[in-house]
Design a protein around this motif. Sequence first.
Motif, short mmCIF file in Angstrom:
data_model
loop_
_atom_site.label_atom_id
_atom_site.label_comp_id
_atom_site.label_asym_id
_atom_site.label_seq_id
_atom_site.Cartn_x
_atom_site.Cartn_y
_atom_site.Cartn_z
N GLU A 12 44.37 32.74 -14.67
CA GLU A 12 45.11 32.25 -15.84
C GLU A 12 46.47 31.69 -15.42
O GLU A 12 46.90 30.65 -15.93
CB GLU A 12 45.28 33.39 -16.84
N TYR B 156 51.08 39.39 -13.67
CA TYR B 156 50.49 38.85 -14.89
C TYR B 156 51.06 39.51 -16.14
O TYR B 156 51.27 38.84 -17.16
CB TYR B 156 48.96 39.01 -14.91
N TYR C 267 52.50 37.41 -19.12
CA TYR C 267 52.05 37.57 -20.51
C TYR C 267 53.25 37.85 -21.43
O TYR C 267 53.35 37.28 -22.52
CB TYR C 267 51.05 38.73 -20.58
N ARG D 152 48.63 31.32 -25.84
CA ARG D 152 47.67 31.35 -24.74
C ARG D 152 46.51 30.41 -24.99
O ARG D 152 45.77 30.05 -24.07
CB ARG D 152 47.17 32.78 -24.50
N LYS D 153 46.30 30.02 -26.23
CA LYS D 153 45.24 29.05 -26.55
C LYS D 153 45.53 27.69 -25.95
O LYS D 153 44.61 26.87 -25.79
CB LYS D 153 45.09 28.94 -28.07
N LEU E 202 46.63 27.27 -22.93
CA LEU E 202 46.44 27.34 -21.49
C LEU E 202 45.08 26.76 -21.10
O LEU E 202 44.12 26.83 -21.88
CB LEU E 202 46.52 28.80 -21.01
N TYR F 216 43.02 27.92 -19.04
CA TYR F 216 42.07 29.03 -18.89
C TYR F 216 42.75 30.29 -19.40
O TYR F 216 43.88 30.60 -19.03
CB TYR F 216 41.66 29.21 -17.43
N ALA F 217 42.07 31.02 -20.26
CA ALA F 217 42.61 32.27 -20.81
C ALA F 217 41.48 33.26 -21.01
O ALA F 217 40.44 32.92 -21.57
CB ALA F 217 43.35 32.01 -22.12
N SER F 218 41.68 34.48 -20.53
CA SER F 218 40.67 35.52 -20.68
C SER F 218 40.93 36.32 -21.95
O SER F 218 42.08 36.68 -22.24
CB SER F 218 40.71 36.46 -19.47
N GLN G 82 42.83 40.05 -21.82
CA GLN G 82 44.23 40.29 -21.49
C GLN G 82 45.03 40.74 -22.71
O GLN G 82 44.70 40.36 -23.83
CB GLN G 82 44.85 39.01 -20.91
#
Length: 531
Positions: free
Chosen positions: A76, A405, A409, A419-420, A422, A424-426, A429
């Motif tokens: 991320e 991280y 965050y 974070r939307k 980004l 890539y976002a998991s 998290q």
Amino acid sequence: MAADPSFEKTASNESPNEKGINRDVEAVRGVIGTGLFLGTAGPLRQGGPVGLMLGYMVQVTLVGSICYSVMVSLGEMIAFLPIPGGFIKLAERFVDPSFSFAMGWNYWYNWIIVLPAELSAASVLINYWNKTVNDAVWVTIFFIVVVVINLLGAGVYGECEFIFASIKVLTITGLIILGIVLDLGGGPNHDRIGFRYWKNPGPFVQFSGIEGVTGRFLGWWAVMTQAAFSFIGTEVVAVAAGEAKNPRKNLPKAIKRVYIRILVFYIGGTTLIGLLVPSNDPGLNLTEKNAAASPFVIAISKAGIKGLPSLINACLITSAWSAASSDLYISSRAIYGLAISGNAPKIFGYTTKHGLPIIAVAFSACFGCLAYMGTSAGAGRVFGWFANMTAIAGLMTWFGIAFTYTRFYAGLKAQGISRKSLPYASPLQPYAAWYTVIATLVICFFSGFTVFLKGGWASDAFVTNYLPLALFPLMYLISRFFFYKQKMVAPQDMDFKGGLDEILAVSYDEPPPTSFMGRFWAWLHYELYQI
């Protein structure tokens, strides 16, 4: 790590898709190696076949999940900010310079210690053929080749690694298929083994003669802690992607592809080893110079297949050779990166006109000489020492990535960055990162439990398990109070924009592979991902 300029030159002829494919092979290469081919000997001997299988299953569930959490955390950050220096420079941005200093030196230490481990592993494997020649001879031969490959530059290194990695993946795939055939009685002796060795000598080994459930649990825990060595290095795929073409597109794909391969290879490989080799086989004792061998080679030899054990042993030696070459490459680039960021003497930042950090390579190569300790203590014992140190240092690297991280965050939240947005976002998290922070420290703390058992004190085991754990906070504190003297970066002050415009300018949609090999590898990766 800082990028080697020559790498960019030699890589420029590859298509973006083929670069992503090579990174997948590199990621599998990073985690499928002597940890599986040779390192499983000790866990099988200490934990028994079921202990080995359960230990690695829990590893894939526990340490494997930690590994995955590290990758999504690093992924991320790197996908958003693929800056030179990878997670070491990200730690400077989101934690403080002292934490970056500690992570950088710990990462260098991690790879410099695993170099003599791999050279020792190669010596152990060579002893399958010849036990009369001093281990120093084999260490010298392997060492010279590893140094030459690295001195020839990133182009030669990359080509050699791709060949070695291909041999490694084909070898483990073939061994799993062959193991199934042998267990079902398809070998020359037509001996249907089934679950025979789970009955005699038994599914578990009572650790150090401790009876009952306690002995079986400790046997299982010994497997779990030793198996951590096998997973160290998985983060290389994300670090490399941070310095490659179009990381915002390639990194999420690489993360998704790697974990399933770890699951298939490790669970399949360790289960078959437990079926084919009894836990009391003398060849599993890596501390005995005249006995040690790979469990896979032992299994094939017991089946009575002529010639094949030597062929497989040769393939496993190329695996150790490949790993040692990579260890020197990564460690030299790590200290080179430390030098250009001001965290190591400037002399390590010197490069030739072709971009080779030759001083860094030469200095890092010197630590390969530690493998010569095997001439007196035994190559198998030395391999165990360095495997322990590598596992703990690697886990501390994972701790550092995960903690970075959590700060990343917090910074996003404080500055109102969704974070939307980004690349890539998991969805896991920040819980995955905090899980990693806690779990890595717990595993490290209990890694050397054997020395605290009655009559189990061993100075070498204590030092190799707990020295790496002590070094990380020591380096941080020295840097924090004597060099940088800076407080932790506040979330609202974190830099999320530096270099972002340049990153966005080079992002693009990738075309499909055009070459036959590119299409073949893409098809193969897709099929493996569907397993």
